[in-house]
Scaffold this motif. Structure first.
Motif, PDB file in Angstrom:
ATOM      1  N   LEU A  70      -5.131   5.152   5.682  1.00 22.23           N
ATOM      2  CA  LEU A  70      -4.960   5.736   4.081  1.00 22.23           C
ATOM      3  C   LEU A  70      -4.865   5.173   2.811  1.00 22.23           C
ATOM      4  CD1 LEU A  70      -1.724   7.047   5.645  1.00 22.23           C
ATOM      5  CD2 LEU A  70      -3.402   8.463   5.802  1.00 22.23           C
ATOM      6  N   ARG A  71      -5.746   5.244   2.386  1.00 22.02           N
ATOM      7  CA  ARG A  71      -5.587   4.809   0.663  1.00 22.02           C
ATOM      8  C   ARG A  71      -4.551   4.800  -0.519  1.00 22.02           C
ATOM      9  NH1 ARG A  71     -10.395   8.405   1.230  1.00 22.02           N
ATOM     10  NH2 ARG A  71     -12.498   6.897   1.320  1.00 22.02           N
ATOM     11  N   ALA A  72      -3.916   3.889  -0.724  1.00 20.66           N
ATOM     12  CA  ALA A  72      -2.427   3.764  -1.520  1.00 20.66           C
ATOM     13  C   ALA A  72      -2.902   4.047  -3.172  1.00 20.66           C
ATOM     14  CB  ALA A  72      -1.853   2.551  -1.832  1.00 20.66           C
ATOM     15  N   SER A  73      -2.671   5.202  -3.054  1.00 23.03           N
ATOM     16  CA  SER A  73      -3.106   6.021  -4.664  1.00 23.03           C
ATOM     17  C   SER A  73      -1.374   5.972  -5.379  1.00 23.03           C
ATOM     18  CB  SER A  73      -3.237   7.344  -4.892  1.00 23.03           C
ATOM     19  OG  SER A  73      -5.331   7.379  -3.925  1.00 23.03           O
ATOM     20  N   ARG A  74      -2.257   6.010  -6.778  1.00 19.08           N
ATOM     21  CA  ARG A  74      -0.776   5.770  -7.332  1.00 19.08           C
ATOM     22  C   ARG A  74      -1.422   6.561  -8.980  1.00 19.08           C
ATOM     23  NH1 ARG A  74       2.594   2.782 -11.289  1.00 19.08           N
ATOM     24  NH2 ARG A  74       4.960   3.156 -10.662  1.00 19.08           N
ATOM     25  N   PRO A  75      -0.798   6.668 -10.324  1.00 11.85           N
ATOM     26  CA  PRO A  75      -1.061   7.263 -11.156  1.00 11.85           C
ATOM     27  C   PRO A  75      -1.482   6.043 -12.123  1.00 11.85           C
ATOM     28  CG  PRO A  75       0.786   8.455 -11.283  1.00 11.85           C
ATOM     29  CD  PRO A  75       0.471   7.662 -10.127  1.00 11.85           C
ATOM     30  N   GLN A  76      -1.044   5.085 -11.291  1.00 13.00           N
ATOM     31  CA  GLN A  76      -1.979   3.892 -12.299  1.00 13.00           C
ATOM     32  C   GLN A  76      -1.525   2.402 -10.944  1.00 13.00           C
ATOM     33  OE1 GLN A  76      -0.891   2.248 -15.954  1.00 13.00           O
ATOM     34  NE2 GLN A  76      -2.399   3.501 -17.135  1.00 13.00           N
ATOM     35  N   THR A  77      -2.806   1.063 -10.906  1.00 11.82           N
ATOM     36  CA  THR A  77      -1.891   0.385 -10.398  1.00 11.82           C
ATOM     37  C   THR A  77      -0.860   0.236 -10.505  1.00 11.82           C
ATOM     38  OG1 THR A  77      -4.595   0.393  -9.683  1.00 11.82           O
ATOM     39  CG2 THR A  77      -2.904  -2.233  -9.299  1.00 11.82           C
TER      40      THR A  77
ATOM     41  N   GLY B  19       1.284  -1.199  -0.254  1.00 11.40           N
ATOM     42  CA  GLY B  19      -0.129   0.382  -0.497  1.00 11.40           C
ATOM     43  C   GLY B  19       0.423   1.336   0.390  1.00 11.40           C
ATOM     44  N   VAL B  20       0.269   1.960   0.705  1.00 12.29           N
ATOM     45  CA  VAL B  20       1.203   3.946   0.860  1.00 12.29           C
ATOM     46  C   VAL B  20       2.304   3.377   1.434  1.00 12.29           C
ATOM     47  CG1 VAL B  20      -0.487   5.371   1.196  1.00 12.29           C
ATOM     48  CG2 VAL B  20       0.828   3.954   3.554  1.00 12.29           C
ATOM     49  N   GLY B  21       2.811   2.132   2.319  1.00 11.41           N
ATOM     50  CA  GLY B  21       4.252   1.569   2.480  1.00 11.41           C
ATOM     51  C   GLY B  21       5.299   1.701   1.138  1.00 11.41           C
ATOM     52  N   ALA B  22       4.815   1.143  -0.010  1.00 11.16           N
ATOM     53  CA  ALA B  22       5.077   1.304  -0.860  1.00 11.16           C
ATOM     54  C   ALA B  22       6.004   2.304  -1.677  1.00 11.16           C
ATOM     55  CB  ALA B  22       3.937   0.363  -2.162  1.00 11.16           C
ATOM     56  N   ARG B  23       5.506   3.628  -1.772  1.00  9.17           N
ATOM     57  CA  ARG B  23       6.324   4.775  -1.545  1.00  9.17           C
ATOM     58  C   ARG B  23       8.050   4.665  -1.106  1.00  9.17           C
ATOM     59  NH1 ARG B  23       4.562  10.424  -2.575  1.00  9.17           N
ATOM     60  NH2 ARG B  23       6.270  11.791  -1.622  1.00  9.17           N
ATOM     61  N   ALA B  24       8.185   4.318  -0.103  1.00 10.78           N
ATOM     62  CA  ALA B  24       9.552   4.191   0.223  1.00 10.78           C
ATOM     63  C   ALA B  24       9.784   3.044   0.434  1.00 10.78           C
ATOM     64  CB  ALA B  24       9.260   3.790   2.335  1.00 10.78           C
ATOM     65  N   LEU B  25       8.863   1.357   0.566  1.00  9.89           N
ATOM     66  CA  LEU B  25       9.932   0.048   0.703  1.00  9.89           C
ATOM     67  C   LEU B  25      10.164  -0.087  -1.082  1.00  9.89           C
ATOM     68  CD1 LEU B  25      10.309  -2.506   1.443  1.00  9.89           C
ATOM     69  CD2 LEU B  25       8.191  -3.510   0.649  1.00  9.89           C
ATOM     70  N   ALA B  26       9.595   0.324  -1.879  1.00  9.89           N
ATOM     71  CA  ALA B  26       9.799   0.012  -3.317  1.00  9.89           C
ATOM     72  C   ALA B  26      10.144   1.647  -4.469  1.00  9.89           C
ATOM     73  CB  ALA B  26       8.518  -0.123  -4.649  1.00  9.89           C
ATOM     74  N   ASP B  27      10.449   2.259  -2.621  1.00 11.91           N
ATOM     75  CA  ASP B  27      11.229   3.867  -3.547  1.00 11.91           C
ATOM     76  C   ASP B  27      10.952   4.571  -4.654  1.00 11.91           C
ATOM     77  OD1 ASP B  27      13.178   5.626  -3.370  1.00 11.91           O
ATOM     78  OD2 ASP B  27      14.306   5.439  -4.747  1.00 11.91           O
ATOM     79  N   ASP B  28       9.266   4.806  -4.875  1.00 16.80           N
ATOM     80  CA  ASP B  28       8.208   4.992  -5.745  1.00 16.80           C
ATOM     81  C   ASP B  28       7.522   6.431  -5.277  1.00 16.80           C
ATOM     82  OD1 ASP B  28       6.415   5.170  -7.577  1.00 16.80           O
ATOM     83  OD2 ASP B  28       5.290   2.850  -7.538  1.00 16.80           O
ATOM     84  N   PRO B  29       7.993   7.029  -6.116  1.00 14.97           N
ATOM     85  CA  PRO B  29       7.730   8.707  -5.515  1.00 14.97           C
ATOM     86  C   PRO B  29       5.589   8.799  -5.841  1.00 14.97           C
ATOM     87  CG  PRO B  29       9.688   8.681  -6.945  1.00 14.97           C
ATOM     88  CD  PRO B  29       9.217   7.717  -5.883  1.00 14.97           C
ATOM     89  N   LYS B  30       5.414   8.177  -6.865  1.00 16.45           N
ATOM     90  CA  LYS B  30       4.794   8.427  -7.289  1.00 16.45           C
ATOM     91  C   LYS B  30       2.796   8.132  -6.047  1.00 16.45           C
ATOM     92  CE  LYS B  30       5.874   7.338 -12.373  1.00 16.45           C
ATOM     93  NZ  LYS B  30       5.491   6.742 -13.529  1.00 16.45           N
TER      94      LYS B  30
END
Length: 333
Positions: free
Chosen positions: A279-286, A183-194
């Motif tokens: 906290l819904r984990a949003s992103r420009p695309q799944t 989820g939102v943890g992927a911002r850090a774990l996957a280094d994904d600023p999107k």
């Protein structure tokens, strides 16, 4: 499948547990590791109505982030699964009649006539919305449902553990297959600023005898909804982009209750038993794709926004196909 069929799933929300079920019941030895147990995840506080892309619970920002052409097969697969699960008394899923409403009267509602149990509402039943109709769809008592999923993982020989995964490299050293459902943890774990949060707040009240759901489809920061789950009624909701706070907002609580009471006056006398934040984990695309990390294959499955429950089975089935070496549509941007 190779002999090395161990799988590490990171995340115990609806995406992680559904993925774990699909893998474990197909013969993988699955270990789910998450910082929080299932009942403390964002998924546990979801309103959770299932009915395909036409009624996806999306914010205005999210509506363009989950294009219907991409998500429709995932929605259809999930709807089929949830409809079947509604026949099981311990699943937390049940077919429920209720009202879908929209504040926009102009166009775009023709699809509604194809929903199960469709019947237009008269003016006195519309709750003040220009578009309103009754349908019968699955709704999900998420705390119960997450426990049900965890029990299926265990029954298939898997485990669900509380723990911290510091990096994808560390995860890849533990298993040849890693599924990232953080989820939102992927911002850090996957280094994904999107990845960004869309904060939601629900108010829980004692159910004053309401049996039907009410769901406003309009995207935006505020919407009116309530979902009956036995003795509790989940009232919503909000959608605040880029807000990380997990503290309940008393002003938001009053706004939510006022909107729901305007539709259903019986809620006015109901005791408030809790306020829930997610906290819904949003992103420009799944993001659903394979990434090699060391000697392991990492399958990313995150960025579902406010429709994670409605996409969960479809996405998990695609993860399984990728895990088995098959081809599927990879979605990433």
């Amino acid at each position: 499948m190779t002999e090395r069929n161990e799988a590490l799933v990171i995340g115990a929300g609806v995406a992680g547990l559904t993925t774990a079920v699909c893998l474990a019941e197909r013969g993988f030895t699955v270990r789910v590791v998450a910082e929080r147990p299932p009942r403390e995840t964002t998924s546990a506080v979801a309103g959770a109505i299932i009915g395909g892309p036409a009624i996806a619970d999306e914010t205005e920002a999210e509506a363009k982030f989950a294009p219907t052409a991409i998500t429709r097969p995932w929605h259809q697969a999930s709807l089929a699964e949830f409809t079947a699960l509604a026949k099981l008394p311990d699943s937390g899923v049940r077919l429920t009649r209720g009202r879908l409403v929209n504040r926009q009267a102009a166009g775009g509602h023709e699809w509604a006539a194809h929903l199960p149990g469709y019947a237009p509402c008269g003016e006195e039943e519309s709750g003040g919305f220009p578009v309103a109709f009754r349908v019968e769809l699955p709704i999900v008592d998420m705390p119960v449902y997450l426990e049900y999923l965890a029990s299926r993982v265990s029954a298939a020989g898997g485990s669900v553990e509380v723990g911290v995964v510091d990096s994808l490299e560390a995860a890849a050293a533990e298993a040849p297959l890693v599924v990232n459902c953080t989820g939102v943890g992927a911002r850090a774990l996957a280094d994904d600023p999107k990845v960004f949060p869309v904060r939601g707040q629900h108010v829980i009240v004692e159910n004053p005898g309401i049996e039907e759901f009410f769901f406003e489809q309009n995207p935006g920061p505020n919407s009116t909804s309530y979902f009956p789950h036995g003795r509790r009624l989940v009232c919503g909701g909000t959608a605040e982009r880029e807000v990380w706070s997990m503290e309940p907002d008393p002003a938001r609580t009053e706004e939510i209750l006022a909107r729901c009471i305007a539709v259903e006056p019986r809620i006015a006398g109901a005791a408030v038993t809790g306020v829930e934040i997610g906290l819904r984990a949003s992103r420009p695309q799944t993001r659903l794709e394979v990434e090699p990390v060391g000697s392991a294959r990492v399958i990313h499955n995150y960025g579902h926004g406010g429709i994670a429950v409605g996409l969960s089975w479809g996405c998990a089935q695609d993860v399984l196909r990728l895990a088995l070496g098959g081809a599927t549509a990879e979605v990433v941007s």
